[in-house]
Design an enzyme around this catalytic site. Structure first.
Site, PDB file in Angstrom:
ATOM      1  N   PHE A 138     104.468  40.052  52.610  1.00  0.00           N
ATOM      2  CA  PHE A 138     104.736  41.347  53.249  1.00  0.00           C
ATOM      3  C   PHE A 138     105.954  41.970  52.580  1.00  0.00           C
ATOM      4  O   PHE A 138     107.012  41.355  52.502  1.00  0.00           O
ATOM      5  CB  PHE A 138     105.003  41.187  54.756  1.00  0.00           C
ATOM      6  CG  PHE A 138     105.184  42.520  55.433  1.00  0.00           C
ATOM      7  CD1 PHE A 138     104.088  43.324  55.707  1.00  0.00           C
ATOM      8  CD2 PHE A 138     106.446  42.994  55.758  1.00  0.00           C
ATOM      9  CE1 PHE A 138     104.241  44.580  56.303  1.00  0.00           C
ATOM     10  CE2 PHE A 138     106.608  44.241  56.361  1.00  0.00           C
ATOM     11  CZ  PHE A 138     105.503  45.036  56.629  1.00  0.00           C
ATOM     12  N   ASP A 223     112.125  39.006  47.172  1.00  0.00           N
ATOM     13  CA  ASP A 223     112.252  39.814  48.377  1.00  0.00           C
ATOM     14  C   ASP A 223     112.875  38.924  49.454  1.00  0.00           C
ATOM     15  O   ASP A 223     112.204  38.089  50.065  1.00  0.00           O
ATOM     16  CB  ASP A 223     110.861  40.320  48.810  1.00  0.00           C
ATOM     17  CG  ASP A 223     110.905  41.112  50.117  1.00  0.00           C
ATOM     18  OD1 ASP A 223     111.934  41.066  50.811  1.00  0.00           O
ATOM     19  OD2 ASP A 223     109.892  41.752  50.444  1.00  0.00           O
ATOM     20  N   LYS A 252     117.257  44.303  56.685  1.00  0.00           N
ATOM     21  CA  LYS A 252     117.306  43.679  58.019  1.00  0.00           C
ATOM     22  C   LYS A 252     118.734  43.415  58.485  1.00  0.00           C
ATOM     23  O   LYS A 252     119.397  44.327  58.924  1.00  0.00           O
ATOM     24  CB  LYS A 252     116.464  42.416  57.994  1.00  0.00           C
ATOM     25  CG  LYS A 252     114.961  42.778  57.823  1.00  0.00           C
ATOM     26  CD  LYS A 252     114.093  41.813  58.546  1.00  0.00           C
ATOM     27  CE  LYS A 252     112.630  42.072  58.348  1.00  0.00           C
ATOM     28  NZ  LYS A 252     112.003  42.699  59.490  1.00  0.00           N
TER      29      LYS A 252
HETATM   30  N1  PLP Z   1     110.081  42.595  53.037  1.00  0.00           N
HETATM   31  C1  PLP Z   1     110.023  41.607  53.919  1.00  0.00           C
HETATM   32  C2  PLP Z   1     110.011  40.197  53.443  1.00  0.00           C
HETATM   33  C3  PLP Z   1     109.952  41.880  55.280  1.00  0.00           C
HETATM   34  O1  PLP Z   1     109.867  40.876  56.162  1.00  0.00           O
HETATM   35  C4  PLP Z   1     109.951  43.215  55.705  1.00  0.00           C
HETATM   36  C5  PLP Z   1     109.850  43.547  57.136  1.00  0.00           C
HETATM   37  O2  PLP Z   1     109.487  42.765  57.960  1.00  0.00           O
HETATM   38  C6  PLP Z   1     110.024  44.222  54.737  1.00  0.00           C
HETATM   39  C7  PLP Z   1     110.103  43.882  53.421  1.00  0.00           C
HETATM   40  C8  PLP Z   1     110.018  45.667  55.148  1.00  0.00           C
HETATM   41  O3  PLP Z   1     111.248  45.999  55.710  1.00  0.00           O
HETATM   42  P1  PLP Z   1     111.417  47.335  56.581  1.00  0.00           P
HETATM   43  O4  PLP Z   1     110.615  47.169  57.815  1.00  0.00           O
HETATM   44  O5  PLP Z   1     112.903  47.421  56.817  1.00  0.00           O
HETATM   45  O6  PLP Z   1     110.931  48.445  55.720  1.00  0.00           O
END
Ligand code: PLP
Length: 405
Positions: A138, A223, A252
């Site tokens: 994700f 990520d 986050k």
């Molecule tokens: N990358 C990862 C690993 C995530 O867990 C998330 C959100 O849960 C995101 C990106 C996306 O982040 P945002 O919701 O702040 O756009």
């Protein structure tokens, strides 16, 4: 306002894209949230891995108040001290060299995707733009980050998605090699897949990716939006593997509760963004950066990363013991304070509802998977409460009707 009224107004005014938990949160303090009736809930969701030092930490509150009173926004036309300080701290902590500030995880990843493509184009010429991502991953909800995301359910209905993303099987080097072509510019991976169900990368896999990075000249993008900044018991999840990325994304918990994302890079990748290549109006917002500086101070002063490691290891051990004697648990997975419990027959939604009735917030992320992302300040006794409620639920107990007082 009462919950029922909020629910009715939500129905009237909001898109129906969220299936909210029936809880009207009025305030948060430390490891607890309070609803409009003053009921108290142990928060093991932390706003989806955001409130890692608990709610309303006095140092973050003070920093935000002061910064807000001084300067709330100027855009990236100008310098502000909070962003300069934060950039220095993040690069020192992560070993990266350059930083771009965004407002969310998706935007940090969007910036990483653009950086990887631009770096490749400048170094190797056109046509080398593909990024290998992973099944069950994700990366966000924008069209590019959704295209990078490997979970089909999130992508459904939004085609055509952006071209140039391939999805390999996670923890499967052969699958990565099969997808790696002369068009590949980067490999993008969550060292611990969060939304996918808390799956940690295996050491050999990460080392293999690092070897491919060197052999094939592709960038390694980690990520760490969810698993970074202490969540796994190390400042960055990549430290568990001894493999450093070329590009790192964070968000986050970074803003201490305020929206803030960051994309960092080192080596040649750091030079790919030239003036005008990328931008964000709110990126590096001084209030968010001041909150982030305070958040980093708290992590360091209260030794919370080490505490997350200790507490995480402790609860994992207890969960494994519980799993061994409880037939209802299929598997327990986790690293630090990022933990998933896969249930055998019971629904995760029912479990989350049971926990809610008993004053504890947990997250149902799949039909049969519950996830907890506790604050690093969580007490052993609080996690014991989670464990005993889990056992009660699996034995078929009913809720007690309402959170704690
Ligand atoms: N990358 C990862 C690993 C995530 O867990 C998330 C959100 O849960 C995101 C990106 C996306 O982040 P945002 O919701 O702040 O756009």
């Amino acid at each position: 306002m009462k919950l029922k009224e909020a629910q009715a107004l939500e129905k009237k005014h909001f898109f129906a894209n969220y299936a909210r938990v029936p809880l009207l949160v009025e305030r948060g303090r430390g490891n607890y949230l309070y609803d409009e009736n003053g009921r108290k809930y142990l928060d093991l969701v932390t706003g989806l891995a955001v409130n890692s030092i608990g709610h309303a930490h006095p140092k973050v509150v003070k920093a935000v108040r002061e910064q807000c009173g001084r300067l709330a926004h100027v855009s990236n036309f100008y310098y502000t001290e909070p962003m300069i300080r934060l950039a220095g701290r993040l690069t020192r902590l992560s070993g990266m060299e350059k930083v771009f500030f965004a407002n969310s995880g998706a935007e940090a990843n969007e910036a990483a995707i653009k950086l990887a493509r631009k770096h490749s184009r400048e170094k190797y010429g056109a046509g080398r733009h593909e990024i290998i991502c992973f099944e069950r991953s994700f990366h966000g909800r924008t069209i590019a980050t959704l295209s990078a995301t490997g979970t089909r359910t999130y992508r459904k209905g939004f085609s055509p998605l952006a071209a140039g993303f391939r999805h390999a099987a996670f923890n499967d080097l052969a699958s990565v090699e099969k997808n790696l072509t002369k068009k590949t510019c980067a490999i993008m991976v969550e060292p611990v897949q969060g939304e996918g169900g808390v799956y940690a990368a295996e050491s050999e896999f990460m080392k293999g990716l690092d070897a491919l990075r060197l052999e094939r000249g592709v960038l390694l993008v980690f990520d760490e939006v969810q698993c970074g900044l202490g969540r796994t018991g190390r400042w960055f999840a990549f430290e568990h593997y001894g493999v450093a990325p070329d590009v790192l994304t964070l968000a986050k918990s970074l803003g201490g509760g305020l929206p803030l994302g960051a994309m960092l890079a080192r080596g040649g990748a750091g030079g790919a963004f030239t003036p005008g290549a990328h931008a964000s109006t709110f990126g590096a917002n001084p209030v968010a950066c001041a909150a982030a500086n305070a958040f980093l101070d708290v992590l360091k002063e209260e030794r919370l990363v080490e505490r997350a490691r200790r507490t995480g290891a402790g609860v994992m051990k207890k969960l494994e013991t519980l799993g061994a004697r409880t037939p209802g648990i299929a598997e327990v997975r986790g690293l630090g304070l990022m933990i998933a419990v896969e249930l055998k027959k019971r629904s995760a939604k029912d479990a989350a509802a049971f926990f809610l009735e008993n004053g504890v917030l947990v997250n149902a992320i799949r039909e049969n998977i519950i996830r907890i992302l506790p604050p690093f300040t969580v007490e052993e006794g609080e996690l014991d409460r989670f464990l005993s409620l889990l056992e009660d639920f699996l034995k078929g107990a009913k809720g007690r009707g309402g959170g704690g007082k």
